[in-house]
Design an enzyme around this catalytic site. Structure first.
Site, mmCIF file in Angstrom:
data_model
loop_
_atom_site.group_PDB
_atom_site.id
_atom_site.type_symbol
_atom_site.label_atom_id
_atom_site.label_comp_id
_atom_site.label_asym_id
_atom_site.label_seq_id
_atom_site.Cartn_x
_atom_site.Cartn_y
_atom_site.Cartn_z
ATOM 1 N N ASN A 278 0.855 -1.192 0.000
ATOM 2 C CA ASN A 278 0.000 0.000 0.000
ATOM 3 C C ASN A 278 0.890 1.241 0.000
ATOM 4 O O ASN A 278 1.979 1.220 0.552
ATOM 5 C CB ASN A 278 -0.878 -0.011 1.264
ATOM 6 C CG ASN A 278 -1.795 1.183 1.345
ATOM 7 O OD1 ASN A 278 -2.459 1.547 0.377
ATOM 8 N ND2 ASN A 278 -1.830 1.825 2.509
ATOM 9 N N HIS B 65 0.934 5.034 1.416
ATOM 10 C CA HIS B 65 0.250 5.934 2.349
ATOM 11 C C HIS B 65 0.942 7.301 2.306
ATOM 12 O O HIS B 65 2.175 7.361 2.376
ATOM 13 C CB HIS B 65 0.275 5.356 3.771
ATOM 14 C CG HIS B 65 -0.455 6.229 4.741
ATOM 15 N ND1 HIS B 65 -1.832 6.281 4.802
ATOM 16 C CD2 HIS B 65 0.005 7.132 5.635
ATOM 17 C CE1 HIS B 65 -2.195 7.175 5.707
ATOM 18 N NE2 HIS B 65 -1.105 7.700 6.230
HETATM 19 C C1 GRF Z 1 -2.779 9.099 -2.941
HETATM 20 O O1 GRF Z 1 -2.502 10.237 -2.195
HETATM 21 C C2 GRF Z 1 -2.590 7.896 -2.077
HETATM 22 O O2 GRF Z 1 -1.473 7.955 -1.245
HETATM 23 C C3 GRF Z 1 -3.851 7.975 -1.300
HETATM 24 O O3 GRF Z 1 -4.845 8.291 -2.260
HETATM 25 C C4 GRF Z 1 -4.257 9.025 -3.281
HETATM 26 C C5 GRF Z 1 -4.524 8.308 -4.577
HETATM 27 O O4 GRF Z 1 -4.291 9.075 -5.691
HETATM 28 N N1 GRF Z 1 -4.065 6.850 -0.472
HETATM 29 P P1 GRF Z 1 -4.327 8.435 -7.135
HETATM 30 O O5 GRF Z 1 -5.666 7.756 -7.344
HETATM 31 O O6 GRF Z 1 -3.182 7.469 -7.267
HETATM 32 O O7 GRF Z 1 -4.164 9.603 -8.071
#
Ligand code: GRF
Length: 216
Positions: free
Chosen positions: A108, A110
């Protein structure tokens, strides 16, 4: 060749970073087998299509119970025969059966330096709002393996990003994506595909020797 399945919910910029890194050879020995979204309108599905990667939507909203969703979701995941599952901005809780089946094979991204600003309730803009509210000077992103907790699994890579005067949650979110998330998520996938990530006693050990000469 590592078969990778990406799970997404939104814009898919992290997915794009992965697709680009595969296309440009910065991730080696990886095939993106498919993309599953819980959101039928996720732009990430368009990105998958443009890259010629199969995409589909499975939403908890279309099932009477969470157990029913979890069962169908796991079935769909299994159909891609993934070696690695990448949560690239995926906002649905991973079923416990999937976590145990894919122990240390789900990662994942984060948008904070875990253990700061993580756990239940810390997702999306909320993470950056909390960081600005606390007044920290350095933020960042973390790639970690997924275990039964929220953001508690073994940490693979982290990258720091400086907070700047005048930052809003939106500006900070964008900088963390550009300077950290889009870099360390593809990097982590490549490290795993090269067999350079081991989990020992709940912590990762990264083999730094690969690619180096004897003089280093
Ligand atoms: C990112 O900031 C990720 O870390 C978070 O949600 C966002 C997803 O963005 N959990 P994307 O869909 O990859 O543009």
């Amino acid at each position: 060749m590592l078969n990778v399945l990406a799970l997404v919910s939104g814009g898919g910029t992290n997915l794009q970073a992965i697709l680009d890194a595969v296309a440009q050879g910065r991730i080696k020995n990886v095939r993106i087998a498919g993309v599953i979204s819980n959101n039928p309108k996720a732009y990430a599905l368009e990105r998958a299509k443009a890259a010629g990667v199969p995409g589909e939507c499975i939403s908890p909203k279309n099932f009477a119970t969470r157990d029913e969703f979890n069962e169908k979701f796991l079935e769909a995941v299994l159909s891609y025969k993934p070696d690695l599952i990448v949560l690239a901005g995926f906002l649905v809780v991973i079923p416990p059966a999937m976590i145990s089946k894919y122990r240390n094979r789900i990662i994942n991204i984060h948008p904070s330096l875990i253990p700061s600003f993580c756990g239940t309730g810390y997702y999306g803009l909320k993470v950056h709002e909390a960081a600005l509210e606390r007044g920290v000077k350095v933020v960042g992103a973390t790639v970690h393996f997924v275990d039964e907790g929220t953001d508690t699994g073994p940490i693979i890579l982290q990258k720091a990003v400086e907070v700047q005067l005048g930052d809003t949650p939106e500006i900070l979110q964008k900088r963390v994506m550009e300077q950290a998330e889009w870099k360390i998520l593809p990097q982590a996938i490549d490290l795993i595909a090269q067999g350079r990530v081991q989990v020992i006693n709940g912590k990762t050990v990264i083999d730094e020797s690969a690619g180096k000469t004897d003089d280093e």
